[in-house]
Design an enzyme around this catalytic site. Structure first.
Site, PDB file in Angstrom:
ATOM      1  N   SER A 137      37.343 -12.660  35.310  1.00 18.04           N
ATOM      2  CA  SER A 137      37.908 -11.413  35.836  1.00 18.04           C
ATOM      3  C   SER A 137      39.099 -11.712  36.730  1.00 18.04           C
ATOM      4  CB  SER A 137      36.811 -10.721  36.653  1.00 18.04           C
ATOM      5  OG  SER A 137      37.358  -9.686  37.443  1.00 18.04           O
ATOM      6  N   LYS A 156      32.019 -14.977  39.819  1.00 19.15           N
ATOM      7  CA  LYS A 156      32.981 -15.327  38.749  1.00 19.15           C
ATOM      8  C   LYS A 156      33.708 -16.623  39.095  1.00 19.15           C
ATOM      9  CE  LYS A 156      32.151 -11.937  35.941  1.00 19.15           C
ATOM     10  NZ  LYS A 156      31.376 -12.198  34.717  1.00 19.15           N
ATOM     11  N   TYR A 216      29.531  -2.519  27.533  1.00 22.08           N
ATOM     12  CA  TYR A 216      30.833  -1.879  27.236  1.00 22.08           C
ATOM     13  C   TYR A 216      31.766  -2.798  26.435  1.00 22.08           C
ATOM     14  CZ  TYR A 216      35.470   0.052  28.580  1.00 22.08           C
ATOM     15  OH  TYR A 216      36.747   0.543  28.589  1.00 22.08           O
ATOM     16  N   TYR A 241      30.088 -10.402  43.947  1.00 23.64           N
ATOM     17  CA  TYR A 241      30.362 -10.345  42.496  1.00 23.64           C
ATOM     18  C   TYR A 241      31.542 -11.260  42.150  1.00 23.64           C
ATOM     19  CZ  TYR A 241      32.492  -8.849  38.151  1.00 23.64           C
ATOM     20  OH  TYR A 241      33.092  -8.857  36.913  1.00 23.64           O
TER      21      TYR A 241
HETATM   22  P1  NAD Z   1      28.292  -3.996  31.022  1.00 23.55           P
HETATM   23  O1  NAD Z   1      27.403  -3.830  32.186  1.00 23.55           O
HETATM   24  O2  NAD Z   1      28.617  -2.799  30.210  1.00 23.55           O
HETATM   25  O3  NAD Z   1      27.710  -5.118  30.036  1.00 23.55           O
HETATM   26  C1  NAD Z   1      27.030  -6.246  30.521  1.00 23.55           C
HETATM   27  C2  NAD Z   1      25.714  -6.341  29.771  1.00 23.55           C
HETATM   28  O4  NAD Z   1      25.016  -7.496  30.199  1.00 23.55           O
HETATM   29  C3  NAD Z   1      24.802  -5.142  30.017  1.00 23.55           C
HETATM   30  O5  NAD Z   1      24.436  -4.596  28.771  1.00 23.55           O
HETATM   31  C4  NAD Z   1      23.599  -5.729  30.751  1.00 23.55           C
HETATM   32  O6  NAD Z   1      22.397  -5.079  30.403  1.00 23.55           O
HETATM   33  C5  NAD Z   1      23.636  -7.172  30.299  1.00 23.55           C
HETATM   34  N1  NAD Z   1      23.044  -8.136  31.226  1.00 23.55           N
HETATM   35  C6  NAD Z   1      23.320  -8.285  32.549  1.00 23.55           C
HETATM   36  N2  NAD Z   1      22.598  -9.293  33.065  1.00 23.55           N
HETATM   37  C7  NAD Z   1      21.859  -9.809  32.039  1.00 23.55           C
HETATM   38  C8  NAD Z   1      20.930 -10.867  31.936  1.00 23.55           C
HETATM   39  N3  NAD Z   1      20.581 -11.599  32.997  1.00 23.55           N
HETATM   40  N4  NAD Z   1      20.349 -11.125  30.727  1.00 23.55           N
HETATM   41  C9  NAD Z   1      20.683 -10.390  29.651  1.00 23.55           C
HETATM   42  N5  NAD Z   1      21.549  -9.360  29.696  1.00 23.55           N
HETATM   43  C10 NAD Z   1      22.134  -9.084  30.874  1.00 23.55           C
HETATM   44  O7  NAD Z   1      29.641  -4.703  31.537  1.00 23.55           O
HETATM   45  P2  NAD Z   1      31.028  -4.914  30.806  1.00 23.55           P
HETATM   46  O8  NAD Z   1      32.023  -4.041  31.455  1.00 23.55           O
HETATM   47  O9  NAD Z   1      30.856  -4.886  29.341  1.00 23.55           O
HETATM   48  O10 NAD Z   1      31.345  -6.388  31.296  1.00 23.55           O
HETATM   49  C11 NAD Z   1      31.100  -7.511  30.480  1.00 23.55           C
HETATM   50  C12 NAD Z   1      31.509  -8.759  31.238  1.00 23.55           C
HETATM   51  O11 NAD Z   1      32.884  -8.662  31.594  1.00 23.55           O
HETATM   52  C13 NAD Z   1      30.765  -8.995  32.546  1.00 23.55           C
HETATM   53  O12 NAD Z   1      30.556 -10.377  32.684  1.00 23.55           O
HETATM   54  C14 NAD Z   1      31.733  -8.504  33.597  1.00 23.55           C
HETATM   55  O13 NAD Z   1      31.528  -9.140  34.824  1.00 23.55           O
HETATM   56  C15 NAD Z   1      33.053  -8.895  32.982  1.00 23.55           C
HETATM   57  N6  NAD Z   1      34.185  -8.107  33.446  1.00 23.55           N
HETATM   58  C16 NAD Z   1      34.142  -6.741  33.354  1.00 23.55           C
HETATM   59  C17 NAD Z   1      35.205  -5.977  33.802  1.00 23.55           C
HETATM   60  C18 NAD Z   1      35.151  -4.478  33.765  1.00 23.55           C
HETATM   61  O14 NAD Z   1      35.875  -3.837  34.537  1.00 23.55           O
HETATM   62  N7  NAD Z   1      34.354  -3.866  32.898  1.00 23.55           N
HETATM   63  C19 NAD Z   1      36.343  -6.614  34.334  1.00 23.55           C
HETATM   64  C20 NAD Z   1      36.363  -8.006  34.388  1.00 23.55           C
HETATM   65  C21 NAD Z   1      35.282  -8.747  33.935  1.00 23.55           C
HETATM   66  C1  WQD Z   2      40.986   0.929  40.469  1.00 28.01           C
HETATM   67  C2  WQD Z   2      41.818   1.657  41.511  1.00 28.01           C
HETATM   68  C3  WQD Z   2      40.671   2.058  43.610  1.00 28.01           C
HETATM   69  C4  WQD Z   2      37.681   4.849  42.099  1.00 28.01           C
HETATM   70  C5  WQD Z   2      37.049  -3.528  39.797  1.00 28.01           C
HETATM   71  C6  WQD Z   2      36.445  -4.831  40.191  1.00 28.01           C
HETATM   72  C7  WQD Z   2      37.110  -5.950  39.472  1.00 28.01           C
HETATM   73  C8  WQD Z   2      37.090  -5.718  37.964  1.00 28.01           C
HETATM   74  C9  WQD Z   2      37.615  -4.374  37.612  1.00 28.01           C
HETATM   75  C10 WQD Z   2      35.127  -6.749  37.047  1.00 28.01           C
HETATM   76  C11 WQD Z   2      41.645   1.095  42.918  1.00 28.01           C
HETATM   77  C12 WQD Z   2      41.016   3.360  42.916  1.00 28.01           C
HETATM   78  C13 WQD Z   2      38.746   3.958  42.179  1.00 28.01           C
HETATM   79  C14 WQD Z   2      37.790   6.120  42.719  1.00 28.01           C
HETATM   80  C15 WQD Z   2      40.011   5.527  43.436  1.00 28.01           C
HETATM   81  N1  WQD Z   2      35.768  -5.741  37.432  1.00 28.01           N
HETATM   82  N2  WQD Z   2      39.888   4.302  42.836  1.00 28.01           N
HETATM   83  N3  WQD Z   2      38.964   6.412  43.366  1.00 28.01           N
HETATM   84  O1  WQD Z   2      38.761  -2.130  42.106  1.00 28.01           O
HETATM   85  O2  WQD Z   2      40.632  -2.733  40.494  1.00 28.01           O
HETATM   86  O3  WQD Z   2      38.418  -3.575  40.115  1.00 28.01           O
HETATM   87  O4  WQD Z   2      36.926  -3.382  38.373  1.00 28.01           O
HETATM   88  O5  WQD Z   2      35.409  -7.901  37.126  1.00 28.01           O
HETATM   89  O6  WQD Z   2      36.425  -7.090  39.805  1.00 28.01           O
HETATM   90  O7  WQD Z   2      36.625  -5.005  41.588  1.00 28.01           O
HETATM   91  O8  WQD Z   2      38.826  -1.188  39.750  1.00 28.01           O
HETATM   92  O9  WQD Z   2      38.428   0.999  38.754  1.00 28.01           O
HETATM   93  O10 WQD Z   2      37.202   0.398  40.883  1.00 28.01           O
HETATM   94  O11 WQD Z   2      39.648   0.834  40.971  1.00 28.01           O
HETATM   95  O12 WQD Z   2      41.045   5.863  44.038  1.00 28.01           O
HETATM   96  O13 WQD Z   2      36.880   6.930  42.694  1.00 28.01           O
HETATM   97  O14 WQD Z   2      41.350   3.017  41.588  1.00 28.01           O
HETATM   98  O15 WQD Z   2      40.895   2.165  44.973  1.00 28.01           O
HETATM   99  O16 WQD Z   2      42.891   1.163  43.537  1.00 28.01           O
HETATM  100  P1  WQD Z   2      39.201  -2.396  40.746  1.00 28.01           P
HETATM  101  P2  WQD Z   2      38.424   0.308  40.056  1.00 28.01           P
END
Ligand code: NAD
Ligand code: WQD
Length: 344
Positions: free
Chosen positions: A128, A157, A14, A153
């Site tokens: 994150s 981080k 993403y 998870y």
């Molecule tokens: P995503 O799952 O869409 O993308 C992550 C990609 O990494 C995937 O395409 C997956 O196939 C690949 N991947 C996972 N493990 C792998 C491995 N061992 N080797 C090669 N490829 C691998 O997730 P995203 O939302 O794009 O998140 C990207 C980064 O941002 C992640 O590190 C995630 O933890 C971090 N992050 C995401 C969010 C969020 O809410 N989306 C929030 C904070 C941090």
């Molecule tokens: C947002 C709000 C839920 C789903 C997660 C990870 C965090 C980061 C971002 C990667 C919360 C509420 C959700 C539903 C709901 N990712 N909710 N009904 O929990 O802030 O964070 O994603 O690093 O580490 O924990 O995001 O989108 O899951 O929730 O009411 O079906 O929506 O309770 O208040 P969150 P979320």
């Protein structure tokens, strides 16, 4: 034309796919590694439709050390790395912690080993807001303490940041860790966006899938929190704003403008919205009525969190530009397009 070569791990995911588009727009050459565990190779065709350029793609798991070494022998001239690759489902990490420790930590260690072996100096890391746990003071700044992680998870981080900050001291590597708050939304073209495999965990894909009729009802997890309407508060941020911050971070490293070898920045808007406000805003921009119901709290949820963004504003010269309406409108446009999309 900028010809620096950037390795994007997790590039078919993403945030990675949106970042590739922003890198290409500034002339960077992009090489992608992804295991396709949580994404599809076809995403890169979508990227090509936007930018006209399909990045070189290597499909393998970063936990495979010899595959990674082979990769760097074949691609010796990489200038910087953006390391997105990780598993990110909080609930799955509680059910299967070893999967998360193995995948997220081993992949990082392999990558750092390879950076040392192949003399690579620059890496931007996806961190994150989860590293802050349940914060005591709002907004959370980069100086706020890391509280106990709410999940394995989140723990990966925190551990990853610790590993990176230790390694820079001995290996001469420069790291920028970007702590994203809640990334949502999609590219304006609706050609790339979030593609949850299976049931989504996060609020916005749950909202758009419910509005689309893929899910019957959205469950709102709690309306008895100490917030203005009782539902949880989050700092939602547009994925394109996040992507742009990565390009700025890469340029900072390549120009050696970083002030220390390990820098950390929050990426948020600085504004908190409740779940119910988010739903109302979605209903307005999509002109739909959402079927939702208030249910009990979800385990491990943080009541309220939003970012202090002063450091990123000042040091990176970056500021989130998109508002919640634009985030939800682009997420909705993407959801509508998704049903006709063939990515695999
Ligand atoms: P995503 O799952 O869409 O993308 C992550 C990609 O990494 C995937 O395409 C997956 O196939 C690949 N991947 C996972 N493990 C792998 C491995 N061992 N080797 C090669 N490829 C691998 O997730 P995203 O939302 O794009 O998140 C990207 C980064 O941002 C992640 O590190 C995630 O933890 C971090 N992050 C995401 C969010 C969020 O809410 N989306 C929030 C904070 C941090
Ligand atoms: C947002 C709000 C839920 C789903 C997660 C990870 C965090 C980061 C971002 C990667 C919360 C509420 C959700 C539903 C709901 N990712 N909710 N009904 O929990 O802030 O964070 O994603 O690093 O580490 O924990 O995001 O989108 O899951 O929730 O009411 O079906 O929506 O309770 O208040 P969150 P979320």
């Amino acid at each position: 034309m900028n010809k620096s070569k950037i390795l994007v791990t997790g590039g078919t995911g993403y945030i990675g796919s949106h970042t590739i588009v922003e890198l290409q727009a500034l002339g960077f050459e992009v090489i992608v590694i992804d295991s396709l565990k949580n994404s599809f190779a076809g995403v890169l065709n979508q990227v090509e439709k936007i930018s006209g350029i399909k990045p070189t793609f290597y499909e393998f798991d970063l936990c495979d050390k010899s595959a990674l070494d082979n990769f760097f022998y074949r691609e010796p001239n990489i200038d910087a790395i953006i390391h997105f690759a990780a598993l990110k489902a909080v609930g799955e990490s509680v059910d299967n912690p070893l999967l998360y420790y193995k995948n997220n930590i081993l992949s990082l260690i392999n990558l750092l080993d390879a950076m040392i072996k192949f003399n690579l100096k620059n890496i931007v890391f996806s961190s994150s807001c989860t590293v802050y746990g349940q914060p005591d003071v709002l907004p959370v700044s980069e100086q706020s303490p890391m509280k106990k992680a709410e999940s394995p998870y989140g723990q990966t981080k925190q551990m990853a940041e610790q590993i990176l900050s230790d390694v820079v001291k001995s290996a001469g590597i420069n790291v920028i860790a970007l702590r994203y708050f809640n990334p949502i939304g999609a590219h304006d073209s609706s050609l790339i966006g979030e593609f949850p495999i299976g049931a989504p965990n996060n609020l916005v894909p749950m909202i758009t899938q419910t509005a689309m009729g893929i899910r019957e009802k959205l469950m709102v997890f709690g309306d008895d929190y100490n917030t203005k309407d009782g539902s949880c508060v989050r700092d939602y941020i547009h994925v394109v704003d996040i992507a742009k911050a990565h390009v700025i971070a890469i340029e900072r490293l390549l120009k050696k403008n970083n002030k220390s070898p390990f820098e950390v920045f929050n990426l948020g808007t600085g504004n908190g919205f409740t779940v119910l406000e988010t739903i109302k805003t979605f209903e307005k921009v999509s002109n739909t009525k959402l079927n939702y119901e208030i249910t009990s709290r979800r385990n491990g949820d943080v009541e309220k969190v939003f970012a202090d963004t002063n450091l990123a504003n000042k040091e990176l010269g970056w500021k989130a530009e998109r508002d919640l309406e634009n985030m939800l409108l682009t997420a909705w446009n993407w959801q509508i397009k998704l049903k006709d999309l063939k990515l695999n």
